[in-house]
Design a protein around this motif. Structure first.
Motif, PDB file in Angstrom:
ATOM      1  N   SER A   1      -1.226   4.279 -12.271  1.00 22.12           N
ATOM      2  CA  SER A   1      -0.178   3.734 -11.305  1.00 22.12           C
ATOM      3  C   SER A   1      -0.882   2.516 -10.659  1.00 22.12           C
ATOM      4  O   SER A   1      -1.982   2.130 -10.645  1.00 22.12           O
ATOM      5  CB  SER A   1      -0.174   4.753  -9.721  1.00 22.12           C
ATOM      6  OG  SER A   1       0.330   5.879 -10.486  1.00 22.12           O
ATOM      7  N   GLU A   2       0.045   1.553 -10.492  1.00 18.39           N
ATOM      8  CA  GLU A   2      -0.383   0.301 -10.101  1.00 18.39           C
ATOM      9  C   GLU A   2      -0.259   0.322  -8.798  1.00 18.39           C
ATOM     10  O   GLU A   2       0.133   1.107  -8.137  1.00 18.39           O
ATOM     11  CB  GLU A   2       0.985  -0.951 -10.438  1.00 18.39           C
ATOM     12  CG  GLU A   2       1.356  -0.911 -11.892  1.00 18.39           C
ATOM     13  CD  GLU A   2       0.115  -1.621 -12.650  1.00 18.39           C
ATOM     14  OE1 GLU A   2      -0.271  -2.614 -12.136  1.00 18.39           O
ATOM     15  OE2 GLU A   2       0.083  -1.234 -13.815  1.00 18.39           O
TER      16      GLU A   2
ATOM     17  N   SER B   1       2.470   1.016  -5.487  1.00 15.85           N
ATOM     18  CA  SER B   1       3.565   1.740  -6.002  1.00 15.85           C
ATOM     19  C   SER B   1       3.764   3.217  -5.802  1.00 15.85           C
ATOM     20  O   SER B   1       2.885   3.930  -5.221  1.00 15.85           O
ATOM     21  CB  SER B   1       3.445   1.759  -7.705  1.00 15.85           C
ATOM     22  OG  SER B   1       2.262   2.521  -7.945  1.00 15.85           O
ATOM     23  N   ARG B   2       4.912   3.747  -5.773  1.00 14.04           N
ATOM     24  CA  ARG B   2       5.290   4.998  -5.459  1.00 14.04           C
ATOM     25  C   ARG B   2       5.982   5.732  -6.918  1.00 14.04           C
ATOM     26  O   ARG B   2       6.556   5.111  -7.375  1.00 14.04           O
ATOM     27  CB  ARG B   2       6.192   5.305  -4.391  1.00 14.04           C
ATOM     28  CG  ARG B   2       5.815   4.959  -3.138  1.00 14.04           C
ATOM     29  CD  ARG B   2       6.945   4.681  -2.160  1.00 14.04           C
ATOM     30  NE  ARG B   2       6.483   4.114  -0.942  1.00 14.04           N
ATOM     31  CZ  ARG B   2       6.046   4.710  -0.012  1.00 14.04           C
ATOM     32  NH1 ARG B   2       6.062   6.085   0.055  1.00 14.04           N
ATOM     33  NH2 ARG B   2       6.003   4.129   1.392  1.00 14.04           N
ATOM     34  N   ALA B   3       5.699   6.776  -7.059  1.00 17.22           N
ATOM     35  CA  ALA B   3       6.372   7.629  -8.303  1.00 17.22           C
ATOM     36  C   ALA B   3       6.066   9.161  -8.180  1.00 17.22           C
ATOM     37  O   ALA B   3       5.594   9.624  -7.509  1.00 17.22           O
ATOM     38  CB  ALA B   3       5.531   7.155  -9.480  1.00 17.22           C
TER      39      ALA B   3
END
Length: 136
Positions: free
Chosen positions: A50-51, A54-56
């Motif tokens: 993940s960057e 960020s949210r994912a």
């Protein structure tokens, strides 16, 4: 249902676990340690990919892994079942990461580990948010 709540640090070159809480009570006794290892490994892998900022939400087997990586490298992962509301997971991650960053000095993040970081609130959050809505 929530299975895991972790706080990690996305450092250079690698991601490491700072603190985690698990609820593996619904699994067979002999599966518990391997399920917990899988959750730790998956959390680290998702943060690694993940960057910053960020949210994912990532589907992994029958679980949904919700990840939030802040710009300062502090990251949180909630592993839940498919029924658990995504919005609640991100609200929980916001709350935990804010509180963690107030209680644990930023100097300790790059070298910290579950044994050296003192932050006891994760187990409480995991059980409080276990049933949704929490006031039931």
């Amino acid at each position: 249902r929530l299975y895991s709540l972790s706080v990690l640090y996305k450092g250079d070159p690698k991601v490491h676990l700072l603190k985690a809480a698990y609820d593996v009570s619904t699994f067979n006794f002999f599966q518990r340690s391997s399920v917990q290892e899988f959750m730790t490994f998956t959390s680290q892998l998702i943060v690694e990919r993940s960057e910053l900022g960020s949210r994912a939400s990532v589907k992994e087997q029958e679980y949904l892994c919700h990840v939030y990586v802040r710009n300062d490298g502090l990251a949180g992962v909630v592993i839940a079942d498919n029924e658990y509301p995504q919005r609640v997971c991100f609200t929980l991650l916001d709350k935990v990461l804010d509180e963690f960053s107030r209680q644990v000095s930023k100097i300790d993040w790059p070298s910290g580990s579950p044994a050296t970081i003192s932050y006891a609130a994760l187990d409480g959050y995991l059980s409080k948010y276990q049933v949704w809505p929490p006031w039931m």
